[in-house]
Design an enzyme around this catalytic site. Sequence first.
Site, short mmCIF file in Angstrom:
data_model
loop_
_atom_site.label_atom_id
_atom_site.label_comp_id
_atom_site.label_asym_id
_atom_site.label_seq_id
_atom_site.Cartn_x
_atom_site.Cartn_y
_atom_site.Cartn_z
CG ASN A 262 3.04 -0.24 2.95
OD1 ASN A 262 2.64 -1.27 2.41
ND2 ASN A 262 4.24 0.25 2.72
N GLY A 263 1.65 -2.77 4.91
CA GLY A 263 2.39 -3.92 5.41
C GLY A 263 1.49 -5.08 5.73
N GLY B 128 -0.84 0.64 -4.99
CA GLY B 128 -2.13 0.04 -4.69
C GLY B 128 -3.21 0.61 -5.59
CB CYS C 289 -0.91 0.02 1.22
SG CYS C 289 -2.01 -1.41 1.35
CE1 TYR D 52 6.08 -5.47 -10.71
CE2 TYR D 52 5.21 -5.24 -8.49
CZ TYR D 52 5.00 -5.35 -9.86
OH TYR D 52 3.73 -5.32 -10.37
#
Length: 506
Positions: free
Chosen positions: A101-102, A28, A2, A257
Amino acid sequence: MCGIVGIVSNSPVNQEIYDALTVLQHRGQDAAGIVTCANGRLYQRKDNGMVKDVFRTRHMRDLVGNSGIGHVRYPTAGSSSSAEAQPFYVNSPYGIAMGHNGNLTNADQLSKEIYQQDLRHLNTNSDSEVLLNIFAHELMQQKKLFIDEQDIFNAIQRVHKRVKGGYAAVGIIPCFGLFAFRDPFALRPVVVGKRVTERGIDYMVASESVALDAAGFEIMKDLAPGEAVVITDNNEIQFKQCADTPQYSPCIFEFVYFARPDSMIDDISVYKSRLRMGEKLAEQILETWPDNDIDVVMPIPDTSRTSALQLADKLGKPYREGFIKNRYIGRTFIMPGQKQRKKSVRQKLNPVPLEFEGKNILLVDDSIVRGTTSGEIVQMARDAGAKKVYFASAAPEVRYPYVYGIDMPSASELVANGRDIDEISAYIGADRLFYQKLEDLIEAVGQGNKNINQFDTSCFSGIYVTGDITAEYLTSIDASRNDSAQSNRVLVGQESVGIYNGATDD
């Protein structure tokens, strides 16, 4: 994975948060949300979809205030329901909104503790709601009507003691300010910046530095592992280490990435890292195949371009753009379901036949995860007239589930799991296959910051830095997150309640 952002400014923040989320859209594409604060009240808009689709002019007008947070999401835990769009909110204590985020690896245990011990209710299956409620409970232990920065830091310190996994969070509390924190291993990125204006100093936190760049903020620092920052409504900022035993182990897959190439993460240039990945890969090809018959090097757009350019230069081969990308199709790596990914590859990429006809092509990608996309692209190259198709991955073999916030947890669906390189090459239909060596990847990224002597490489090595990942845990997430499980999810569209949401109709 995210994207998170938070701004405390001397002027309205709704447009700048929107712009930052647009810059972070690559992190996201499932949902987006913004919460702002003005006069002790929170204002919210969130829903499923891309940033440009979630927010209309009427929503932006409702998002008033000089401070706020934002979030873009794709699901790693929970579902794609709009009820799980972030930021989340709890009204007790003080009213707290948070974006995360995670992935919490002990979310199931914490969910039980929240209900049985903390006497709090969870309304979704999202581990982000778990993290918010853990923080809220720990902050409530202060038992004070008015809190200060130290109370926030004390609560985050206790969060670190209870929570396992990789996480970066940003939150806002009415009549107080904004806070953000990073897990004790620094698995997920958080950067803090400032901007000097005629009205004073503005502050911003975000997942990647590109969000700061776009808004004219300069980087102050990346949060260290376990570190937290508090920015009050008076635009005062304070940092504090909140973990007992922090250990710098950032996720190396961010550099492979996920992150944008123009980002700086932990003082490491993502762009430079990818250049070095291309150099290392070229050195390997020259060493193992000096008399190669490669005619041309082609990237699979977009993430692999940087590595492919440097690889072609090092090999002394022409670089060509053989695939044209439709930018209105989402990232196929993120999409759930094999059928959807296969269909999307053909919609997303279209070959230029003149660049393929009668040539031996070396295709370069950032990584190979399930192999579905790679196989489709190899066949597209052959259909376009390529004589031979070779394939190179700028990352090593992805053999193990990733559990800290990137949605590739099912080992049974990883093409490299249980296969050697020759078998993988045959699976994707390539004439020859090259993978980056893990030690070369670590050197390529680590060269950017000599102070970091360890990266999380768990999806390549099977070594999980948090030390709490068991075979039973991996088996459970394999069963719950493979394509079959995802296709059976029931999506329920609803708005979470508790604060003003503004207009919800489109």
